[in-house]
Design a protein around this motif. Structure first.
Motif, PDB file in Angstrom:
ATOM      1  N   THR A 292       0.850  -1.186   0.000  1.00 49.57           N
ATOM      2  CA  THR A 292       0.000   0.000   0.000  1.00 49.57           C
ATOM      3  C   THR A 292       0.881   1.229   0.000  1.00 49.57           C
ATOM      4  OG1 THR A 292      -1.751  -1.150   1.211  1.00 49.57           O
ATOM      5  CG2 THR A 292      -1.814   1.253   1.227  1.00 49.57           C
ATOM      6  N   TYR A 293       0.681   2.077  -0.993  1.00 54.81           N
ATOM      7  CA  TYR A 293       1.402   3.341  -1.110  1.00 54.81           C
ATOM      8  C   TYR A 293       0.502   4.474  -0.651  1.00 54.81           C
ATOM      9  CZ  TYR A 293       4.957   0.968  -3.881  1.00 54.81           C
ATOM     10  OH  TYR A 293       5.953   0.124  -4.305  1.00 54.81           O
ATOM     11  N   HIS A 294       1.105   5.472  -0.002  1.00 56.32           N
ATOM     12  CA  HIS A 294       0.372   6.633   0.495  1.00 56.32           C
ATOM     13  C   HIS A 294       0.991   7.886  -0.110  1.00 56.32           C
ATOM     14  CE1 HIS A 294      -1.655   4.207   3.551  1.00 56.32           C
ATOM     15  NE2 HIS A 294      -0.490   3.577   3.656  1.00 56.32           N
ATOM     16  N   GLY A 295       0.142   8.762  -0.612  1.00 56.16           N
ATOM     17  CA  GLY A 295       0.626  10.003  -1.191  1.00 56.16           C
ATOM     18  C   GLY A 295      -0.217  11.176  -0.738  1.00 56.16           C
ATOM     19  N   ASN A 296       0.286  12.365  -0.994  1.00 57.24           N
ATOM     20  CA  ASN A 296      -0.446  13.579  -0.647  1.00 57.24           C
ATOM     21  C   ASN A 296       0.088  14.765  -1.443  1.00 57.24           C
ATOM     22  OD1 ASN A 296       1.662  12.972   1.714  1.00 57.24           O
ATOM     23  ND2 ASN A 296       1.623  15.174   1.318  1.00 57.24           N
ATOM     24  N   CYS A 297      -0.738  15.804  -1.481  1.00 56.04           N
ATOM     25  CA  CYS A 297      -0.288  17.056  -2.080  1.00 56.04           C
ATOM     26  C   CYS A 297       0.686  17.728  -1.099  1.00 56.04           C
ATOM     27  CB  CYS A 297      -1.485  17.958  -2.390  1.00 56.04           C
ATOM     28  SG  CYS A 297      -2.389  18.514  -0.922  1.00 56.04           S
ATOM     29  N   HIS A 298       1.213  18.870  -1.436  1.00 58.52           N
ATOM     30  CA  HIS A 298       2.215  19.529  -0.595  1.00 58.52           C
ATOM     31  C   HIS A 298       1.652  19.984   0.744  1.00 58.52           C
ATOM     32  CE1 HIS A 298       5.154  22.741   0.526  1.00 58.52           C
ATOM     33  NE2 HIS A 298       5.979  21.765   0.162  1.00 58.52           N
ATOM     34  N   CYS A 299       0.436  20.541   0.742  1.00 59.61           N
ATOM     35  CA  CYS A 299      -0.139  21.050   1.992  1.00 59.61           C
ATOM     36  C   CYS A 299      -0.843  19.975   2.818  1.00 59.61           C
ATOM     37  CB  CYS A 299      -1.101  22.206   1.703  1.00 59.61           C
ATOM     38  SG  CYS A 299      -2.649  21.741   0.899  1.00 59.61           S
ATOM     39  N   GLY A 300      -1.049  18.773   2.238  1.00 55.50           N
ATOM     40  CA  GLY A 300      -1.685  17.677   2.950  1.00 55.50           C
ATOM     41  C   GLY A 300      -3.206  17.685   2.899  1.00 55.50           C
TER      42      GLY A 300
ATOM     43  N   GLU B  58      -9.646   4.886 -15.553  1.00 56.49           N
ATOM     44  CA  GLU B  58      -8.288   4.499 -15.165  1.00 56.49           C
ATOM     45  C   GLU B  58      -7.543   5.775 -14.783  1.00 56.49           C
ATOM     46  OE1 GLU B  58      -4.435   3.105 -17.543  1.00 56.49           O
ATOM     47  OE2 GLU B  58      -5.985   1.544 -17.453  1.00 56.49           O
ATOM     48  N   PHE B  59      -6.773   5.670 -13.712  1.00 55.52           N
ATOM     49  CA  PHE B  59      -6.060   6.830 -13.200  1.00 55.52           C
ATOM     50  C   PHE B  59      -4.557   6.595 -13.210  1.00 55.52           C
ATOM     51  CE2 PHE B  59     -10.298   7.177 -11.703  1.00 55.52           C
ATOM     52  CZ  PHE B  59     -10.545   8.532 -11.555  1.00 55.52           C
ATOM     53  N   ARG B  60      -3.821   7.676 -13.251  1.00 58.96           N
ATOM     54  CA  ARG B  60      -2.368   7.636 -13.100  1.00 58.96           C
ATOM     55  C   ARG B  60      -2.015   8.595 -11.966  1.00 58.96           C
ATOM     56  NH1 ARG B  60      -1.020   4.281 -16.744  1.00 58.96           N
ATOM     57  NH2 ARG B  60      -1.643   4.396 -18.912  1.00 58.96           N
ATOM     58  N   VAL B  61      -1.243   8.098 -11.025  1.00 58.94           N
ATOM     59  CA  VAL B  61      -0.854   8.896  -9.868  1.00 58.94           C
ATOM     60  C   VAL B  61       0.485   9.575 -10.146  1.00 58.94           C
ATOM     61  CG1 VAL B  61       0.327   6.997  -8.692  1.00 58.94           C
ATOM     62  CG2 VAL B  61      -0.595   8.859  -7.359  1.00 58.94           C
ATOM     63  N   ASN B  62       0.663  10.763  -9.602  1.00 56.56           N
ATOM     64  CA  ASN B  62       1.928  11.479  -9.672  1.00 56.56           C
ATOM     65  C   ASN B  62       2.839  10.890  -8.598  1.00 56.56           C
ATOM     66  OD1 ASN B  62       4.038  13.258  -9.741  1.00 56.56           O
ATOM     67  ND2 ASN B  62       2.819  15.083  -9.313  1.00 56.56           N
ATOM     68  N   LEU B  63       3.818  10.109  -9.023  1.00 57.83           N
ATOM     69  CA  LEU B  63       4.708   9.426  -8.077  1.00 57.83           C
ATOM     70  C   LEU B  63       5.520  10.396  -7.226  1.00 57.83           C
ATOM     71  CD1 LEU B  63       5.996   6.472 -10.289  1.00 57.83           C
ATOM     72  CD2 LEU B  63       4.321   6.392  -8.427  1.00 57.83           C
ATOM     73  N   THR B  64       5.675  11.628  -7.674  1.00 60.12           N
ATOM     74  CA  THR B  64       6.418  12.600  -6.872  1.00 60.12           C
ATOM     75  C   THR B  64       5.647  12.989  -5.610  1.00 60.12           C
ATOM     76  OG1 THR B  64       5.569  14.535  -8.077  1.00 60.12           O
ATOM     77  CG2 THR B  64       7.573  13.510  -8.926  1.00 60.12           C
ATOM     78  N   CYS B  65       4.382  12.609  -5.497  1.00 58.16           N
ATOM     79  CA  CYS B  65       3.578  12.869  -4.296  1.00 58.16           C
ATOM     80  C   CYS B  65       3.738  11.779  -3.243  1.00 58.16           C
ATOM     81  CB  CYS B  65       2.103  13.000  -4.672  1.00 58.16           C
ATOM     82  SG  CYS B  65       1.726  14.462  -5.650  1.00 58.16           S
ATOM     83  N   ILE B  66       4.541  10.763  -3.527  1.00 58.94           N
ATOM     84  CA  ILE B  66       4.748   9.648  -2.596  1.00 58.94           C
ATOM     85  C   ILE B  66       6.162   9.761  -2.029  1.00 58.94           C
ATOM     86  CG2 ILE B  66       4.794   7.141  -2.346  1.00 58.94           C
ATOM     87  CD1 ILE B  66       2.870   7.070  -4.783  1.00 58.94           C
ATOM     88  N   ASP B  67       6.258  10.125  -0.753  1.00 57.86           N
ATOM     89  CA  ASP B  67       7.558  10.393  -0.132  1.00 57.86           C
ATOM     90  C   ASP B  67       8.511   9.211  -0.179  1.00 57.86           C
ATOM     91  OD1 ASP B  67       7.011  13.042   0.475  1.00 57.86           O
ATOM     92  OD2 ASP B  67       6.189  12.566   2.447  1.00 57.86           O
ATOM     93  N   GLU B  68       7.991   7.986  -0.083  1.00 56.76           N
ATOM     94  CA  GLU B  68       8.870   6.818  -0.012  1.00 56.76           C
ATOM     95  C   GLU B  68       9.476   6.420  -1.356  1.00 56.76           C
ATOM     96  OE1 GLU B  68       6.005   3.140   0.498  1.00 56.76           O
ATOM     97  OE2 GLU B  68       5.076   5.019   1.143  1.00 56.76           O
TER      98      GLU B  68
END
Length: 116
Positions: free
Chosen positions: A3-11, A89-99
């Motif tokens: 499970t990957y977790h991501g967020n925008c800059h401000c959360g 279908e979606f594509r996530v911005n991987l730069t939003c995932i800190d790990e």
């Protein structure tokens, strides 16, 4: 499966998705993606794995008005988009995932500029 977790800059926008280990990304050369310079990967989104504060999740459409490019209207960060070729279908911005270190991740290029 992880499970990957991501967020925008401000959360204000947080999301999660399950995927095999992410070992490469996708870049697109269409007019908006080349300006965003995001590194993406496909994932499945549902209301259970998307959390937002108020109405901070906004989207932008252009051209055919099929794809939706979602961003935080508080900090401006592009978080994911619904694709034009496969709505739903979606594509996530991987730069939003800190790990994930996107600077070390290899990628393929999708020729979105050729879509009519």
């Amino acid at each position: 499966m992880k499970t990957y977790h991501g967020n925008c800059h401000c959360g204000s926008i947080k999301f999660s998705f399950d995927s095999e280990e992410i070992d490469k990304g996708i870049r697109c050369n269409c007019s908006i993606c080349k300006r965003k310079a995001a590194l993406m990967t496909p994932f499945t989104i549902s209301s259970e794995n998307l959390h937002r504060q108020g109405d901070t999740l906004a989207y932008y459409q252009f051209g055919s008005h099929v794809a939706k490019h979602y961003f935080c209207n508080n900090c401006g960060i592009y978080v994911f988009h619904e694709t034009r070729r496969t709505p739903g279908e979606f594509r996530v911005n991987l730069t939003c995932i800190d790990e994930i270190n996107t600077f070390d991740l290899p990628f393929n290029v999708f020729d979105g500029a050729s879509l009519q």
